[in-house]
Design an enzyme around this catalytic site. Structure first.
Site, PDB file in Angstrom:
ATOM      1  N   LYS A  32       7.598  -4.779   3.529  1.00 47.30           N
ATOM      2  CA  LYS A  32       7.137  -3.804   4.526  1.00 47.30           C
ATOM      3  C   LYS A  32       5.903  -4.282   5.284  1.00 47.30           C
ATOM      4  O   LYS A  32       5.775  -4.018   6.477  1.00 47.30           O
ATOM      5  CB  LYS A  32       6.859  -2.454   3.868  1.00 47.30           C
ATOM      6  N   THR A  33       4.987  -4.987   4.596  1.00 48.40           N
ATOM      7  CA  THR A  33       3.788  -5.474   5.286  1.00 48.40           C
ATOM      8  C   THR A  33       4.172  -6.489   6.364  1.00 48.40           C
ATOM      9  O   THR A  33       3.589  -6.508   7.457  1.00 48.40           O
ATOM     10  CB  THR A  33       2.801  -6.106   4.289  1.00 48.40           C
ATOM     11  N   ASP A 218       0.957   3.122   7.011  1.00 49.86           N
ATOM     12  CA  ASP A 218       1.516   2.503   5.804  1.00 49.86           C
ATOM     13  C   ASP A 218       1.459   3.495   4.647  1.00 49.86           C
ATOM     14  O   ASP A 218       0.647   4.424   4.646  1.00 49.86           O
ATOM     15  CB  ASP A 218       0.711   1.248   5.472  1.00 49.86           C
ATOM     16  N   GLU A 219       2.318   3.294   3.640  1.00 47.46           N
ATOM     17  CA  GLU A 219       2.344   4.126   2.419  1.00 47.46           C
ATOM     18  C   GLU A 219       2.396   5.619   2.775  1.00 47.46           C
ATOM     19  O   GLU A 219       1.678   6.449   2.211  1.00 47.46           O
ATOM     20  CB  GLU A 219       1.113   3.837   1.544  1.00 47.46           C
ATOM     21  N   GLN A 249       8.617   5.792  -4.485  1.00 53.38           N
ATOM     22  CA  GLN A 249       7.354   5.336  -5.052  1.00 53.38           C
ATOM     23  C   GLN A 249       6.219   6.332  -4.789  1.00 53.38           C
ATOM     24  O   GLN A 249       5.048   5.958  -4.826  1.00 53.38           O
ATOM     25  CB  GLN A 249       6.976   3.962  -4.489  1.00 53.38           C
ATOM     26  N   ARG A 628       8.069  -3.734 -10.764  1.00 51.51           N
ATOM     27  CA  ARG A 628       6.957  -4.696 -10.753  1.00 51.51           C
ATOM     28  C   ARG A 628       7.429  -6.050 -11.282  1.00 51.51           C
ATOM     29  O   ARG A 628       6.774  -7.068 -11.057  1.00 51.51           O
ATOM     30  CB  ARG A 628       5.795  -4.226 -11.628  1.00 51.51           C
TER      31      ARG A 628
END
Length: 765
Positions: A32-33, A218-219, A249, A628
């Site tokens: 996503k970044t 973002d987020e 998330q 993770r």
């Protein structure tokens, strides 16, 4: 290099989208970044958007810095682009215009300690008993109100008829008045007041709408109501709002995050384009299959399925142990064994758990195995405030000459002994070359101490009482007595905050440590009946007292040696220990997700809650933990675990049960695991040890459940079926596999689910 060379088709689509609202559902590890930074670069380079017309908002300064660096690597300097956190963005706006709503632009920003001081003064002024209403209760309630854009007046209206809320409303009103008088804002005010500014002064809002024609957030799944309102106001004119997030998330509900902001984005912006990023670049397919199986049981989510071009990798391992000690020992031995074989480095490994208190056993096992580790998102167990406080009591009981320990606890919990009086006694003790504790005995005679001296003498009497009990109590009993008499835990319970609950959990874990120590060293083999005074009576009590006192010294020594890990030089190659909340956004080649038991993960609070969203958030937290892992993932649990020094039995977490058996490599006992990984070990054991382990293995190794594939199903595609948990639904597809049938059903209540026929036990209706 072409701007799109490193992007997959879905990422390219998100980057190329120009005007209008855009929702990017970015699964874990989906890049996503990269999409955000490439989108900023394309807006400037290909669409001719001025850098100063772009606003990119993140949640952390680190993320903002990384985003800016990536854009500058592609385009060179882009100084006019605003890339910052929510709070930084609001500070910049308020520094220019806050005078329009009654503040000066040179306002002060209060931190947590400043806030607590203000609330403490208000409580004193309003004669509110802070033993009943803790300062933290007011601060948390005020923060939640501001997150929901609820001011003091509105809060007071809602509080009518509720005594507790009315008290909070009273403090909230005084708190805001005090901040206004001091020309100060707290962190929640930064967003709250910016929204107030935009709503009160339309000209300011319009100027920033013109300035920020393209907004990226973002987020987005972690935004609260105030942040949502801020972004919505800024984007309402040009509607070029791009939000990136993953509803799977969303794990910060306890901080005010509202998952509805991302789930309902298309309701707020009906013309929004939605793009799903489902290709994962981090993990193996086996790990992703496990994550998909766990998260699909949540009803409140937008459907997405992670996949990867990476290899399938090893199956996810599941290990169930007798207790938490075996669980920690297995993790330590597995890491040490893999390192010896050259397969792993320490830095490859992470141990993730639900609560900070779970770190204690792993810290001790790692220390004994000489495994370097680092705790992220927390401090060493024995360095946590509440643990140091209780240990300071034990040190004072064992040795009152320890001035540091005595000074730490003399006003913990609060006894009305101020720092000025403590300093005066300390100076007097130094002048008379005696200990601080000895000087406390006659503190009321020291000039300038006054009536506080009587409180100090009461403290001395308290320690004397504890010391007399230490002669007969176990370590666990002594700690429990300290907690009871001082009211330490009661004070934390009165706070009623998540932080207080975490501290109580840590104290409970210390009691577990004490109980284990008592069992190992406090029995007959230490001193024993033969060494007792043969005359019995008082003589025997004296012998017992000496033995207990030496046990206290031994306990403190053992704890000190374990805690010494904090003093070691930091090693860049270390195993990481952290909570699942702290792990969000990180990745590791090897992950141990421990404590997978009902009541621990998911927690008792979420299980007992009437709100189904509590369990769904816990499941999202599990999904975060699983994703993770890059190469290897092990899930572990214990059949029994110590809670407040007592043994509690637990069943396997429902999140493990969500995963089909064929997706897990199971090894159900610690003994079986050791026999597999260290076959030569039994040769070095005594006959007693071998018999003891064989006995325990027979008791605790469960029979394996065998999947039996049906010759045919009594329902087909299009038929209506019923599931014991999900209710009625329609069969959409049936895929026959080697071991079972995979059935896809569209349920009336919870939507589409995939399941194996042998487990689902669907009945035709």
């Amino acid at each position: 290099m072409n701007l799109y060379d490193s992007l997959n088709p879905q990422q390219c689509e998100a980057v190329r989208h120009f005007e209008g609202p855009l929702l990017i559902l970015a699964g874990a590890g989906s890049g996503k970044t990269r999409v955000l930074t490439h989108r900023i670069a394309r807006l400037i380079e290909e669409e001719g958007v001025n850098p100063w017309n772009i606003l990119a908002i993140t949640f952390t300064n680190k993320a903002a810095g990384e985003m800016r660096e990536r854009v500058e690597r592609m385009l060179g300097s882009v100084g006019s682009v605003w890339v910052s956190t929510f709070h930084s963005t609001c500070v910049r706006i308020l520094r220019r215009y806050i005078d329009l709503i009654g503040y000066s632009t040179n306002f002060t920003i209060y931190d947590g300690d400043d806030q607590k001081t203000v609330v403490k003064e208000i409580c004193k002024r309003l004669q509110i008993d802070t033993k009943i209403f803790r300062e933290r209760l007011f601060l948390n309630a005020i923060s939640s109100a501001k997150d929901e854009l609820t001011g003091p007046e509105e809060y007071a209206r809602r509080a009518q008829g509720d005594y507790r809320m009315e008290k909070i409303a009273q403090v909230y009103r005084e708190y805001q008045a005090q901040l206004k008088s001091n020309n100060a804002l707290d962190f929640d005010d930064l967003i709250f007041k910016t929204v107030e500014l935009f709503q009160s002064v339309p000209e300011v809002l319009e100027s920033y709408q013109e300035r920020f024609r393209f907004i990226l957030v973002d987020e987005y799944q972690d935004t609260n109501l105030a942040q949502f309102q801020l972004v919505s106001l800024l984007a309402s004119k040009y509607r070029n709002l791009c939000v990136v997030g993953d509803d799977d998330q969303s794990i910060y509900r306890f901080r005010g995050a509202d998952i509805g902001n991302i789930l309902n984005f298309e309701e707020y912006f009906p013309d929004a384009k939605v793009i799903r990023l489902e290709q994962n670049y981090r993990s193996t397919q086996s790990i992703l299959d496990t994550a998909n199986e766990v998260i699909r049981h949540n009803a409140g989510r937008k459907s997405k399925t992670l996949w990867t071009a990476n290899p399938d990798g090893e199956l996810v391992k599941f290990r169930q142990f007798m207790n938490g000690f075996e669980e920690a020992e297995y993790v330590a031995e597995t890491i040490a064994g893999k390192l010896r074989k050259g397969e792993w480095n320490y830095g490859d490994c992470a141990v993730l758990y639900r609560t900070n208190a779970q770190s204690r056993l792993f810290e001790e096992k790692f220390l004994l195995a000489n495994i370097p580790y680092k705790i992220v998102g927390g401090v060493n167990f024995y360095a946590r405030k509440e643990i140091k406080d209780i240990l300071a009591y034990l040190k004072t009981i064992a040795n009152a000459e320890d001035d540091l320990a005595v000074r730490r606890i003399i006003n913990v919990p609060k006894r009305g002994i101020g720092q000025a009086s403590v300093s005066r006694v300390q100076e007097y003790a130094i002048a008379h070359e005696t200990s601080f504790y000895e000087m406390l005995k006659d503190a009321d005679k020291i000039p300038g101490v006054g009536r506080t001296g009587l409180k100090m003498r009461s403290f001395v009497d308290l320690i004397r009482t504890f010391r007399s009990k230490a002669e007969f109590y176990t370590i666990k009993q002594l700690i429990e007595d300290v907690l009871e008499v001082t009211g330490y835990v009661k004070e934390l319970e009165n706070e009623g905050t998540e932080e207080a609950d975490e501290r109580i959990a840590n104290i409970d874990e210390l009691l577990n440590k004490a109980a284990a120590f008592d069992e190992e060293f406090g029995g007959e083999e230490f001193g024993g009946a033969e060494s007792a005074d043969k005359e019995g009576g008082l003589g025997q009590d004296r012998e017992s007292g000496e033995r207990r006192q030496s046990l206290l010294d031994m306990f403190l020594e053992e704890v000190a040696l374990v805690a010494d890990i904090d003093d070691l030089e930091e090693n860049p190659d270390h195993v990481v220990l952290m909570t699942l909340h702290s792990a969000k956004g990180l990745e590791f080649p090897v992950v141990f997700l421990v404590g997978m038991e009902e009541g621990l993960f998911p927690s008792y609070l979420s299980i007992s809650s009437e709100d189904p969203m509590e369990i769904e958030e816990e499941r999202r937290l599990c999904y975060v933990g699983i994703t993770r892992a890059k190469r290897e993932l092990t899930l572990t649990c214990a059949r029994q675990r110590m809670v407040r020094g007592e043994v509690h039995y637990s069943r396997v977490s429902r999140f493990v049960e969500d995963i089909p058996d064929e997706m897990l490599a199971k090894q159900d006992s610690f003994r079986e695991a050791r026999q597999t990984e260290r076959p030569a070990r039994a040769q070095n054991q005594t006959a007693y040890q071998q018999a003891r382990e064989a006995f325990r293995a027979k008791v605790f190794v469960p029979q394996q459940f065998q999947v039996k594939k049906a010759q045919a199903l009594d329902y087909g595609v299009g038929d209506r079926v019923r599931h014991v948990k999900f209710g009625d639904g329609t069969v959409k597809s049936i895929v026959e596999g080697g071991r079972d049938y995979e059935v896809t059903v569209e349920f009336d209540r919870v939507g589409q689910k995939k399941m194996f026929a042998s487990f689902a036990k669907l009945a035709k209706v």
